[in-house]
Design a protein around this motif. Structure first.
Motif, PDB file in Angstrom:
ATOM      1  N   VAL A   1       0.831  -1.206   0.000  1.00  0.00           N
ATOM      2  CA  VAL A   1       0.000   0.000   0.000  1.00  0.00           C
ATOM      3  C   VAL A   1       0.870   1.262   0.000  1.00  0.00           C
ATOM      4  O   VAL A   1       0.554   2.247  -0.670  1.00  0.00           O
ATOM      5  N   LEU A   2       1.992   1.235   0.730  1.00  0.00           N
ATOM      6  CA  LEU A   2       2.884   2.393   0.778  1.00  0.00           C
ATOM      7  C   LEU A   2       3.450   2.695  -0.604  1.00  0.00           C
ATOM      8  O   LEU A   2       3.446   3.848  -1.047  1.00  0.00           O
ATOM      9  N   VAL A   3       3.922   1.665  -1.298  1.00  0.00           N
ATOM     10  CA  VAL A   3       4.487   1.860  -2.635  1.00  0.00           C
ATOM     11  C   VAL A   3       3.438   2.419  -3.598  1.00  0.00           C
ATOM     12  O   VAL A   3       3.703   3.375  -4.352  1.00  0.00           O
ATOM     13  N   VAL A   4       2.243   1.838  -3.578  1.00  0.00           N
ATOM     14  CA  VAL A   4       1.179   2.277  -4.490  1.00  0.00           C
ATOM     15  C   VAL A   4       0.802   3.730  -4.231  1.00  0.00           C
ATOM     16  O   VAL A   4       0.640   4.533  -5.170  1.00  0.00           O
ATOM     17  N   ASN A   5       0.685   4.110  -2.967  1.00  0.00           N
ATOM     18  CA  ASN A   5       0.245   5.471  -2.660  1.00  0.00           C
ATOM     19  C   ASN A   5       1.345   6.505  -2.828  1.00  0.00           C
ATOM     20  O   ASN A   5       1.063   7.668  -3.126  1.00  0.00           O
ATOM     21  N   ILE A   6       2.596   6.122  -2.654  1.00  0.00           N
ATOM     22  CA  ILE A   6       3.684   7.047  -2.980  1.00  0.00           C
ATOM     23  C   ILE A   6       3.686   7.296  -4.488  1.00  0.00           C
ATOM     24  O   ILE A   6       3.903   8.420  -4.947  1.00  0.00           O
ATOM     25  N   GLY A   7       3.416   6.240  -5.257  1.00  0.00           N
ATOM     26  CA  GLY A   7       3.294   6.407  -6.700  1.00  0.00           C
ATOM     27  C   GLY A   7       2.168   7.354  -7.059  1.00  0.00           C
ATOM     28  O   GLY A   7       2.315   8.229  -7.922  1.00  0.00           O
TER      29      GLY A   7
END
Length: 237
Positions: free
Chosen positions: A123-129
């Motif tokens: 979720v962190l990777v997706v939302n930083i994107g």
């Protein structure tokens, strides 16, 4: 599905879940502060500008950016917080809303934390994107909404289902009902977009998926016959 959402939302603020909600909000705020500080430090070390006034302007933009970033980091904080409080929320709801059915079993702490950390990373990777797509009007909002509807519905549903099923059975049940589960996630994602209210996401998402799981597939031992997944396993045996 809508009735499950309204029931869950009402229970979040009821005396039943108030204590868990306060602890969940406190932990979510702490995680957001830590992540916002890290994001702020990363932006500040991007480089030093030659003019003091420009440095000041950039510092203000960084401050605003940190607030915006906190909104995009909330889903990641929610994913991690859920691992600590899901069983508390689920058990209270199961005992109150389904008193004639068996109460689910809490997940081992190690398994719960590993699952939460895995989802936290995704979720962190997706939302930083999605955060870096702020310069593309409209697109980032759509990505933020759809991606989190999918990711959070997947997490909360499987965690609720695993109180009555093995991880493999919970995953198979979710995959067999991918569309309804995703649609339920669309009722979680809007909460993330409202500042302050999004702090209730872990408790609300958990409550919603506990109700949704119970309505989607009867739990083993509830006296209602085996659920769809159980029937499929027996047929293949």
């Amino acid at each position: 599905m809508l009735s499950a959402a309204f029931t869950a939302f009402g229970q979040v603020f009821s005396p039943l879940l108030r204590g868990v909600l306060l602890k969940s909000v406190a932990l979510a705020i702490a995680l957001l502060v830590v992540m916002a500080i890290g994001l702020n430090a990363l932006l500040q070390h991007a480089g030093t500008l030659p003019y003091p006034w420009l440095d000041t302007a950039v510092a203000i933009l960084i401050g605003v950016g940190s607030l915006v970033g906190a909104i995009y980091l909330m889903p990641a904080a929610s994913a991690l917080v859920a691992g600590f409080f899901l069983d508390d929320v689920a058990e209270k709801i199961e005992r109150t809303s389904y008193p004639n059915d068996p109460v689910g079993e809490a997940q081992p702490l190690g398994r719960s934390l590993i699952a939460s950390l895995r989802f936290f990373g995704i979720v962190l990777v997706v939302n930083i994107g999605a955060l870096f797509l702020l310069l593309v009007p409209g697109v980032n909002i759509v990505i933020f909404f759809v991606a989190n509807a999918y990711l959070l519905s997947r997490e909360y549903f499987e965690l609720a289902a695993m109180r009555y099923r093995s991880p493999e059975e919970a995953r198979a049940l979710r995959q067999a009902n991918a569309v309804p589960v995703f649609l339920a996630g669309l009722l979680i994602a809007p909460v993330l977009m409202v500042p302050i209210l999004n702090l209730i996401t872990p408790v609300y998402g958990t409550a919603l998926m506990v109700h949704f799981h119970r309505r989607l597939a009867p739990v083993p031992g509830a006296g209602m016959g085996p659920g769809p997944l159980i029937e499929g396993r027996k047929a293949s045996a």
